[in-house]
Structure formats: structure tokens, C-alpha cells
Enzyme design. Structure first.
Site, short mmCIF file in Angstrom:
data_model
loop_
_atom_site.label_atom_id
_atom_site.label_comp_id
_atom_site.label_asym_id
_atom_site.label_seq_id
_atom_site.Cartn_x
_atom_site.Cartn_y
_atom_site.Cartn_z
N PHE A 34 44.09 51.56 41.93
CA PHE A 34 44.90 51.79 43.27
C PHE A 34 46.29 51.48 42.97
CE2 PHE A 34 43.18 47.24 43.04
CZ PHE A 34 44.14 46.54 43.24
N TYR A 59 54.16 39.42 37.28
CA TYR A 59 53.61 38.97 38.27
C TYR A 59 52.96 37.65 38.05
CZ TYR A 59 54.16 43.52 40.60
OH TYR A 59 54.69 44.53 41.11
#
Length: 405
Positions: free
Chosen positions: A405, A124
Site C-alpha cells: 500500500f 523511519y
């Protein structure tokens, strides 16, 4: 010309996207009861799919949230999740196309920052995400812990259904006080607390003092074998613990350490500066078993993000000119003058230059510009610029999110 296209998904496509994502992690499709919980977590306009000949080959989504930044402000935040590309379509530009579409959508929706939890750490950075917070995992040998103090307030167990609303309210009061925390969307709570199997559901303990609730603990106990060999110890796993005061924090940990017939107390995702060892008579009973990256932060709107936080006003600290490079969102590229009085975009030559992912790592204050300079993660034009940036971006407490999450 690419051999795939990116589209916003509608509710008829969510389950296929969910199944594709689980498949990239080598999990089977969710069962009907599990999907019922996951279905409500998809927000209109927040899920994207990559298609080849109308066949879904990749997906990404985000949850609407907020993030606390240094100085007490809370900014619009997108929590990125369920990123996956089908194995026969990897390394063909699908993920890059999904990221471009998603980042553009964040700009359009007014998100100032985005974050994610990276399954692989080398993916990322190229999309502008940098590691901005860390956490540790601890294991406490309860037989050796011997806490040095006792519970001073009242800690009580509450049933799951009424307890959910109570802990959600407490979280919303307490969490924004710490830099790096994020707002939790409704489906986060339902998916975390209401697992299909009742054996998997957690317990909730709430602490109060003078009749006022000021903290909570969510935990699970994994039964072991209760014999002298302790070949399979019973473990209490701290899932979520938040407190308004140090007294409430201590009481909740003391409660966890005081549950009978438990050999070990474990917790994942705790702050690296949490002073657990100082609660114990034998500090060696608490072992840090891992320290890992937590928040991968993306500054979607660099001017807004820099302006939202405050900067340390130390006598004699001059402003610093920071040059930012951003390939995926080029409107962020430019030079920013940062001072104790605020931030402005200027045309002056920068004194240090970095990519947007590196700026994201320094933004919340977990890593210094001097460290980034020493490790050649930024270009230094003026030798004293990193030290000035360190002084301005310094924070009194290590940032931490505390929400997976």
C-alpha cells in the site's frame, strides 16, 4: 518556534495533498479519473498536512485496518502511506512534526500498531518503525519448469466485477491465519482492480473443490513478441494469490504456470518460505531475483501489543524482563515481564534493553533477540536473556503481510 504547523486535512485539501505526495516521488498529478479512485481512500481525521504561511509543504495519511499477531489475535492497525515533504522544505523538521502528530492520533484512536512500506530504509527507524517481515520476488522460466503434478480441483476465470466481491471475501477468510497479514480497506481493492485503462485491469481465477471456493489468483499478462528469438518474452505477473489449503495453493500456481504463450511467470511480494521450487520438475527454473524488507512495524501501544500475542510455552523457559525505550511515545518506556502466561509491566531492572523499533522487528518473530544482540541492536544485561526471549517469541511460521500500500 517552528516556521510551520501541522493540521488535520479536510476533504477540500485531499487532492492537493495527493499531488504533493506524488511530486515527492517525481510523478505528475493524478489525472481526473485516477484521482476519482484515490479520493475515496482518504478517511476523515486520518490525513495530516504541514503548512507554512497557509501553503501545504508536507503530508502523511493512514488507512484503518487490522493486523494478525502470533496466537491468532487481530489488533487495530493503522496503515501509513503517502508520506512526503516538499523538496524545498526537507531536513527542517517537517517530517518529524508530521510523525509526532500522526503517532499521537494513533494513540487517541486506539490503534495498537502501525505499519508502512518505506521508500528509503534510513528514514523511519528514528520514529520507532522496525523491519518485521520480508518478501521475495521470483521469476520462473516456464519452458523449464515442468511441474511435477497436475491441477486436482477446478480453477475458473471470473469477470472482474463479480470477482472483486468473491476475492475480497476469500481474502478475509484466509489472510488472518498468517501472522503479519493486515485487513484491506475498500479503497485498496478498488484502486488495485479498477485502473483507468482497461488494458491495465487484471484477470481473476478462482479455485474450488467439491463446489466450495478455497483460493484465488489475480494476475496480468504482459504481451511480448511471439517468435523464436524471445527477445521480448510474454510475461504472466502474479499480483495476488491466497489459498485456504495447500491443495488450493498448488492448483493456483499450476494454473499460472499452465497459461499458454507465456515465457515467464513472475511474482513480487511473495513469502520467503513459499515452496515454489518443490512444485517444479526443474527447481532451477525458479529464480529468486530479490529479497527485501516488507513490513515496517511501529508498536503504538507497547503494553497492548505485547499482551495481544501469545508466547511459546517451552518447558523450563523462564520469563524475561525487557526494557523498552520510546522517544516519540514515552508512555511506552518501561520494563515488561514476558512469560508463557502473559505480560505485565514491572518496576524490576530489565535483563535486556532495546529501542521500540528493535522490539518491533522481533515482535512478529521474523528475527531473534540473539541475532539482535549479536549485531548490537540491543543491550544485554543478563547473558541468557536473549535465549529466553528467543524461546518465548518463537513462531511456527515466518510472518508475512502480502499487501502493498
Amino acid at each position: 518556534m517552528t516556521d510551520h504547523d501541522i493540521r488535520v486535512l479536510d476533504d477540500s485539501q485531499y487532492r492537493a495533498a495527493h499531488t504533493l505526495f506524488r511530486g515527492t516521488l517525481h510523478y505528475p498529478p493524478a489525472a481526473d479519473d485516477g484521482w476519482k479512485l484515490a479520493q475515496d481512500s482518504y478517511e476523515p481525521g486520518r490525513a495530516f498536512g504541514a503548512f507554512a504561511d497557509d501553503e501545504l509543504i508536507g503530508t502523511v495519511q493512514a488507512f484503518s485496518s487490522q493486523m494478525a499477531v502470533p496466537g491468532g489475535a487481530v489488533v487495530p492497525h493503522a496503515a501509513v502511506s503517502r508520506v512526503g515533504v516538499r523538496v524545498d522544505w526537507t531536513r527542517r523538521g517537517v517530517l518529524s512534526a508530521l510523525q509526532r502528530a500522526q503517532l499521537r492520533s494513533f494513540v487517541e484512536s486506539g490503534d495498537v500498531v502501525a505499519t508502512l512500506r518505506a521508500s528509503e530504509s534510513l528514514i523511519y527507524g528514528r520514529f520507532g518503525y522496525g523491519v518485521a517481515t520480508r518478501y521475495r520476488t521470483v521469476r520462473i522460466d516456464r519452458s523449464r519448469a515442468k511441474p511435477r503434478t497436475r491441477i486436482t480441483g477446478r480453477v475458473r476465470l471470473v469477470d472482474l466485477e463479480p470477482g472483486e466481491q468473491l476475492v475480497r471475501s476469500l481474502y478475509e477468510q484466509v489472510a488472518p491465519r498468517r501472522v503479519g497479514t493486515i485487513g484491506r480497506w475498500p479503497a485498496w481493492w478498488s484502486m488495485g482492480l479498477h485502473q483507468p485503462s482497461r488494458d491495465e485491469r487484471p484477470k481473476i481465477a478462482v479455485r474450488s473443490s467439491d463446489g466450495e471456493d478455497d483460493g484465488y489468483l489475480i494476475y496480468k499478462v504482459k504481451p511480448g513478441v511471439h517468435d523464436a528469438s524471445e527477445s521480448k518474452p510474454t510475461t504472466l505477473d502474479v499480483i495476488d494469490l491466497w489459498a485456504r489449503t495447500p491443495e488450493a495453493w498448488a492448483d493456483l500456481w499450476l494454473f499460472a504456470l499452465g497459461v499458454d504463450l507465456v515465457a515467464e511467470v513472475t511474482a513480487e511480494g511473495r513469502p520467503v518460505d513459499e515452496p515454489l521450487e518443490w512444485l517444479l520438475g526443474d527447481r532451477r527454473a525458479c529464480k529468486t531475483t530479490a529479497e527485501e524488507d516488507e513490513t515496517w512495524l511501529r508498536l503504538v501501544d507497547v503494553p497492548a501489543a505485547l499482551s495481544a500475542r501469545t508466547y511459546r510455552d517451552r518447558a523450563g523457559t523462564a520469563p524475561v524482563l525487557i526494557g523498552v525505550r520510546d522517544t516519540y511515545l514515552p508512555d511506552n518506556t518501561g520494563t515488561y515481564r514476558v512469560s508463557a502466561d502473559g505480560v505485565s509491566r514491572v518496576t524490576d531492572a530489565p535483563e535486556l534493553v532495546l529501542d521500540v523499533d528493535t522490539l518491533a522487528s522481533a515482535y512478529l518473530g521474523d528475527v531473534s533477540f540473539s541475532t539482535l544482540a549479536a549485531t548490537r541492536r540491543l543491550d544485554v544485561v543478563e547473558p541468557d536473556a536473549p535465549a529466553r526471549a528467543d524461546a518465548l517469541f518463537a513462531v511456527p511460521e515466518i510472518p508475512w503481510c502480502g499487501t502493498f500500500f
